[in-house]
Design an enzyme around this catalytic site. Structure first.
Site, PDB file in Angstrom:
ATOM      1  N   HIS A 172       6.004  91.452 -21.531  1.00  0.00           N
ATOM      2  CA  HIS A 172       5.711  90.844 -20.231  1.00  0.00           C
ATOM      3  C   HIS A 172       6.934  90.758 -19.329  1.00  0.00           C
ATOM      4  O   HIS A 172       6.796  90.545 -18.121  1.00  0.00           O
ATOM      5  CB  HIS A 172       5.148  89.434 -20.440  1.00  0.00           C
ATOM      6  CG  HIS A 172       4.022  89.382 -21.413  1.00  0.00           C
ATOM      7  ND1 HIS A 172       4.210  89.067 -22.750  1.00  0.00           N
ATOM      8  CD2 HIS A 172       2.711  89.613 -21.267  1.00  0.00           C
ATOM      9  CE1 HIS A 172       3.038  89.108 -23.369  1.00  0.00           C
ATOM     10  NE2 HIS A 172       2.120  89.440 -22.496  1.00  0.00           N
ATOM     11  N   CYS A 208       7.568  96.167 -20.803  1.00  0.00           N
ATOM     12  CA  CYS A 208       6.840  97.390 -20.476  1.00  0.00           C
ATOM     13  C   CYS A 208       7.503  98.075 -19.290  1.00  0.00           C
ATOM     14  O   CYS A 208       7.825  97.430 -18.283  1.00  0.00           O
ATOM     15  CB  CYS A 208       5.385  97.057 -20.138  1.00  0.00           C
ATOM     16  SG  CYS A 208       4.434  98.494 -19.574  1.00  0.00           S
ATOM     17  N   GLU A 255       4.157  87.415 -17.251  1.00  0.00           N
ATOM     18  CA  GLU A 255       4.643  88.517 -16.412  1.00  0.00           C
ATOM     19  C   GLU A 255       5.013  88.021 -15.028  1.00  0.00           C
ATOM     20  O   GLU A 255       6.045  88.416 -14.466  1.00  0.00           O
ATOM     21  CB  GLU A 255       3.579  89.615 -16.307  1.00  0.00           C
ATOM     22  CG  GLU A 255       4.036  90.787 -15.458  1.00  0.00           C
ATOM     23  CD  GLU A 255       2.955  91.822 -15.233  1.00  0.00           C
ATOM     24  OE1 GLU A 255       3.018  92.526 -14.198  1.00  0.00           O
ATOM     25  OE2 GLU A 255       2.042  91.946 -16.075  1.00  0.00           O
ATOM     26  N   HIS A 280       1.295  83.046 -15.607  1.00  0.00           N
ATOM     27  CA  HIS A 280       1.280  84.170 -16.536  1.00  0.00           C
ATOM     28  C   HIS A 280       2.720  84.598 -16.821  1.00  0.00           C
ATOM     29  O   HIS A 280       3.551  84.642 -15.908  1.00  0.00           O
ATOM     30  CB  HIS A 280       0.493  85.334 -15.938  1.00  0.00           C
ATOM     31  CG  HIS A 280       0.220  86.437 -16.911  1.00  0.00           C
ATOM     32  ND1 HIS A 280       1.157  87.391 -17.243  1.00  0.00           N
ATOM     33  CD2 HIS A 280      -0.889  86.731 -17.642  1.00  0.00           C
ATOM     34  CE1 HIS A 280       0.640  88.230 -18.123  1.00  0.00           C
ATOM     35  NE2 HIS A 280      -0.598  87.851 -18.379  1.00  0.00           N
ATOM     36  N   SER A 320      -5.183  86.983 -22.913  1.00  0.00           N
ATOM     37  CA  SER A 320      -4.939  88.323 -22.381  1.00  0.00           C
ATOM     38  C   SER A 320      -5.617  88.472 -21.031  1.00  0.00           C
ATOM     39  O   SER A 320      -6.850  88.472 -20.931  1.00  0.00           O
ATOM     40  CB  SER A 320      -5.473  89.383 -23.354  1.00  0.00           C
ATOM     41  OG  SER A 320      -5.460  90.653 -22.759  1.00  0.00           O
ATOM     42  N   SER A 364      -4.081  94.963 -25.434  1.00  0.00           N
ATOM     43  CA  SER A 364      -3.251  94.450 -26.529  1.00  0.00           C
ATOM     44  C   SER A 364      -4.067  94.253 -27.810  1.00  0.00           C
ATOM     45  O   SER A 364      -3.611  93.576 -28.731  1.00  0.00           O
ATOM     46  CB  SER A 364      -2.606  93.119 -26.117  1.00  0.00           C
ATOM     47  OG  SER A 364      -3.582  92.186 -25.691  1.00  0.00           O
ATOM     48  N   CYS A 416      -1.416  98.633 -13.741  1.00  0.00           N
ATOM     49  CA  CYS A 416      -1.138  99.540 -14.857  1.00  0.00           C
ATOM     50  C   CYS A 416      -2.229 100.604 -14.998  1.00  0.00           C
ATOM     51  O   CYS A 416      -3.421 100.311 -14.875  1.00  0.00           O
ATOM     52  CB  CYS A 416      -1.028  98.692 -16.127  1.00  0.00           C
ATOM     53  SG  CYS A 416      -1.142  99.604 -17.664  1.00  0.00           S
ATOM     54  N   HIS A 437      -0.300  89.619 -26.174  1.00  0.00           N
ATOM     55  CA  HIS A 437      -1.259  88.526 -26.310  1.00  0.00           C
ATOM     56  C   HIS A 437      -2.383  88.899 -27.276  1.00  0.00           C
ATOM     57  O   HIS A 437      -3.514  89.195 -26.876  1.00  0.00           O
ATOM     58  CB  HIS A 437      -1.842  88.159 -24.943  1.00  0.00           C
ATOM     59  CG  HIS A 437      -0.924  87.314 -24.126  1.00  0.00           C
ATOM     60  ND1 HIS A 437      -0.914  87.327 -22.747  1.00  0.00           N
ATOM     61  CD2 HIS A 437       0.027  86.423 -24.483  1.00  0.00           C
ATOM     62  CE1 HIS A 437      -0.005  86.473 -22.299  1.00  0.00           C
ATOM     63  NE2 HIS A 437       0.581  85.930 -23.340  1.00  0.00           N
TER      64      HIS A 437
END
Length: 309
Positions: free
Chosen positions: A74, A96, A126, A124, A222, A266, A194, A41
């Site tokens: 994502h 990822c 993800e 979103h 983001s 990002s 993360c 993003h």
């Protein structure tokens, strides 16, 4: 003007891997290479890759049959993977590895018969990918209030998962509420937030103790960049999200102000430097990088590239 730079800031290992994946695919296969969804993003990153020959699509139907196609960092749902096979696309999966870990947890819990609860942001990419990785029902929540509204019986076999880019504090509150209401609920052995998101959030907390205003360099799409702004505002430090120096407003500052700068995971460092250049047009700068956690994480290239490298 005193400028304090957060450490760490900007690109994480997953984003570096995703961008490298597109660039390496272009070098190996030539343009065009099709990328489902924005690889990360950030509009500057996307534009740079477009200039090199990447074509970003929202639907795999937009990619010619058999084309080299990359899944974004994502992650995607199983239905997207099946669509890619049906169209005989040459897929390189840049999801990822930390997101893939959440996918694996979801499938493992579902296979054991747990009812799944996902802590995440509706809509979103993800979250959509995680929801589409399991056939079992998955309940999406985001707040402590939503925990209280859950209708599961007290003894229901429950397991929770979390989106990787959320606020550490907000997620902790939701997990605590879940475990208080459902003492038998299970979750990942390690928090799924993360490592890079946690490090950037901690750096912003420390930065906010020393500055009058915070600039977060990143895209409004983001999640982790938006969370950095929220953390600063919650601590009493006004914050502004800017994509680059063109969005810096001189009215936010006085010449002797202490200004903090961080960046989402990002965000390229070039965008941070562009913001610094914009501040330098307002007043002479004294720049200092705060001490912080150094990151040395590297992820292997996707399997679809390793055989060709």
């Amino acid at each position: 003007m005193n400028v304090f730079l957060a450490q760490p800031r900007g690109f994480c290992a997953g984003v570096v891997r995703a961008i490298d994946t597109v660039e390496q695919a272009l070098a190996l296969y030539g343009a065009p290479v099709y990328v489902r969804h924005e690889i990360v993003h950030n509009r500057h990153v996307v534009q740079t890759l477009q200039d090199q020959g990447a074509v970003f699509v929202d639907d795999l139907e937009q990619a010619p049959q058999g084309a080299v196609t990359i899944f974004s960092a994502h992650g995607v749902a199983r239905a997207v993977e099946q669509q890619a096979r049906k169209r005989q696309l040459h897929v390189v999966d840049a999801t990822c590895p930390l997101v893939t870990k959440v996918h694996n947890h979801a499938r493992q819990y579902a296979a054991k018969g747990y009812q799944l609860i996902l802590i995440g942001e509706p809509g979103h990419p993800e979250v959509i990918g995680i929801q589409g990785q399991v056939d079992a029902p998955l309940t999406l929540i985001q707040t402590v209030e939503q925990v209280q509204a859950l209708a599961f019986p007290a003894q229901a076999p429950l397991a929770y998962l979390t989106q990787t880019t959320l606020s550490v504090n907000d997620t902790r509150h939701v997990v605590d509420a879940l475990t208080q209401r459902y003492p038998h609920i299970v979750g990942p052995a390690g928090r799924d937030i993360c490592y890079a998101v946690q490090n950037r959030q901690q750096a912003v907390r420390e930065l906010c103790t020393q500055v009058d205003v915070l600039l977060v360099v990143g895209n409004s799409h983001s999640a982790n960049a938006m969370t950095l702004c929220t953390l600063a505002n919650d601590s009493g430090t006004p914050s502004h999200l800017v994509a680059d120096g063109s969005e810096v407003d001189c009215g936010w500052f006085t010449p002797d102000m202490n200004v903090g700068i961080s960046a989402g995971a990002s965000t390229p460092e070039a965008s941070v430097q562009d913001v610094i250049a914009a501040l330098a047009r307002i007043a002479p700068l004294h720049i200092q990088t705060l001490a912080g956690r150094e990151e040395h994480v590297l992820f292997r290239p996707p399997a679809g590239l390793i055989a060709r490298l």
